[in-house]
Design a protein around this motif. Structure first.
Motif, PDB file in Angstrom:
ATOM      1  N   GLY A  41      61.184  44.735   8.469  1.00  0.00           N
ATOM      2  CA  GLY A  41      60.837  44.073   9.484  1.00  0.00           C
ATOM      3  C   GLY A  41      59.542  43.318   9.572  1.00  0.00           C
ATOM      4  N   ASN A  43      56.221  42.919  12.011  1.00  0.00           N
ATOM      5  CA  ASN A  43      55.418  43.386  13.430  1.00  0.00           C
ATOM      6  C   ASN A  43      55.078  42.352  14.181  1.00  0.00           C
ATOM      7  N   GLU A  44      55.219  42.675  15.711  1.00  0.00           N
ATOM      8  CA  GLU A  44      55.162  41.753  16.841  1.00  0.00           C
ATOM      9  C   GLU A  44      53.571  41.074  16.651  1.00  0.00           C
ATOM     10  N   GLU A 217      62.429  35.264  13.868  1.00  0.00           N
ATOM     11  CA  GLU A 217      62.918  35.925  14.952  1.00  0.00           C
ATOM     12  C   GLU A 217      63.793  36.945  14.594  1.00  0.00           C
ATOM     13  N   LYS A 220      62.623  40.726  13.371  1.00  0.00           N
ATOM     14  CA  LYS A 220      61.746  41.645  14.079  1.00  0.00           C
ATOM     15  C   LYS A 220      61.844  43.005  14.046  1.00  0.00           C
ATOM     16  N   TRP A 221      61.200  43.893  13.864  1.00  0.00           N
ATOM     17  CA  TRP A 221      61.503  45.355  13.948  1.00  0.00           C
ATOM     18  C   TRP A 221      62.618  46.031  14.754  1.00  0.00           C
ATOM     19  N   LYS A 222      62.667  45.563  16.103  1.00  0.00           N
ATOM     20  CA  LYS A 222      63.493  45.985  16.962  1.00  0.00           C
ATOM     21  C   LYS A 222      64.896  45.748  16.307  1.00  0.00           C
ATOM     22  N   LYS A 223      65.265  44.427  15.845  1.00  0.00           N
ATOM     23  CA  LYS A 223      66.634  44.081  15.326  1.00  0.00           C
ATOM     24  C   LYS A 223      66.739  44.643  14.094  1.00  0.00           C
ATOM     25  N   ALA A 225      65.718  47.477  13.238  1.00  0.00           N
ATOM     26  CA  ALA A 225      65.962  49.096  13.669  1.00  0.00           C
ATOM     27  C   ALA A 225      67.364  49.235  14.108  1.00  0.00           C
ATOM     28  N   ARG A 226      67.976  48.228  14.870  1.00  0.00           N
ATOM     29  CA  ARG A 226      69.316  48.414  15.408  1.00  0.00           C
ATOM     30  C   ARG A 226      70.393  48.326  14.104  1.00  0.00           C
ATOM     31  N   GLU A 227      69.984  47.538  13.083  1.00  0.00           N
ATOM     32  CA  GLU A 227      71.023  47.528  11.979  1.00  0.00           C
ATOM     33  C   GLU A 227      71.111  49.001  11.528  1.00  0.00           C
ATOM     34  N   GLU A 229      70.593  51.681  12.709  1.00  0.00           N
ATOM     35  CA  GLU A 229      71.175  52.438  13.605  1.00  0.00           C
ATOM     36  C   GLU A 229      72.699  52.333  13.532  1.00  0.00           C
TER      37      GLU A 229
END
Length: 230
Positions: A41, A43-44, A217, A220-223, A225-227, A229
């Protein structure tokens, strides 16, 4: 090494790789495990500094970010820069990172007469790295060993179009004419030609820059991380 690696990976329930190029390499070398592409990922911070950056300087800065090792082929970039800086006096080269090839690159820049226009910024991290990348205009890499090319994605997140060698995972990050251009590996002429294309097209640069951020875009780490999960 592949036999040893496969013997370990085959005991896992899932093996992730940061690019399709790496998935294909694992399959090619005989791994039968369950595999999925999940990249590293971004970082923001890189997106934030890119939005804040105002590139109003009369200088146009090329950036390389990464370990200064011989297999990164950074000398291709230095030579391409030497070809272009005569026609484009506003051009500068910023090399961010450190490693065993630094001395060789400094000597090369001196021999080519571009030492004064080349900055060796050393190893940076965090906010300082993000801000330095955002202060540049175009990311260039001649590396032929990228398994994902994280620094390419970080630069794109900051709004920099990318020029990269057409090899391994680079084509997954850089789409010709969309967010940058690919060049023939090890070719100084082709590298310089692709940089020149961007230098001469202000409207093209704007398009490439916007698309670079848009592509980044998705990393991003949030996306990411969802993968994991899922």
């Amino acid at each position: 090494a592949w036999v040893f690696g496969n013997s370990f990976y085959s005991k896992c329930d899932l093996v992730t790789a940061p690019s399709n190029a790496m998935l294909n390499a694992l399959k090619k070398h005989g791994l039968k495990a369950r595999m999925k592409k999940i990249p590293y990922g971004i970082n923001e911070e890189f997106f934030k500094t890119g939005k804040k950056a105002r590139k109003n300087s009369r200088l146009f800065k090329l950036a390389f970010v990464g370990r200064l090792s011989f297999e990164k082929n950074i000398e291709v970039l230095v030579k391409a820069f030497a070809v272009l800086e005569k026609e484009f006096p506003e051009l500068r080269l910023v090399i961010i990172g450190d490693g065993p090839a630094r001395k060789m690159l400094e000597v090369l820049a001196q021999e080519l007469g571009v030492k004064e226009k080349t900055e060796f910024a050393g190893m940076l991290s965090g906010k300082e790295l993000a801000e330095r990348i955002a202060s540049c205009d175009l990311f260039v890499t001649a590396s032929t060993i990228e398994t994902q090319g994280l620094s390419t994605f970080e630069a794109m997140a900051a709004g920099l179009p990318a020029i990269a060698a057409d090899f391994l995972a680079n084509p997954e990050a850089v789409k010709n004419g969309y967010n940058g251009f690919l060049f023939k590996p090890f070719s100084v002429e082709d590298c310089a030609g692709k940089i020149e294309k961007v230098l001469k097209g202000k409207r093209l640069y704007s398009k490439l820059s916007k698309n670079a951020v848009k592509l980044a875009e998705g990393f991003k780490w949030k996306k990411v991380a969802r993968e994991f999960e899922k």
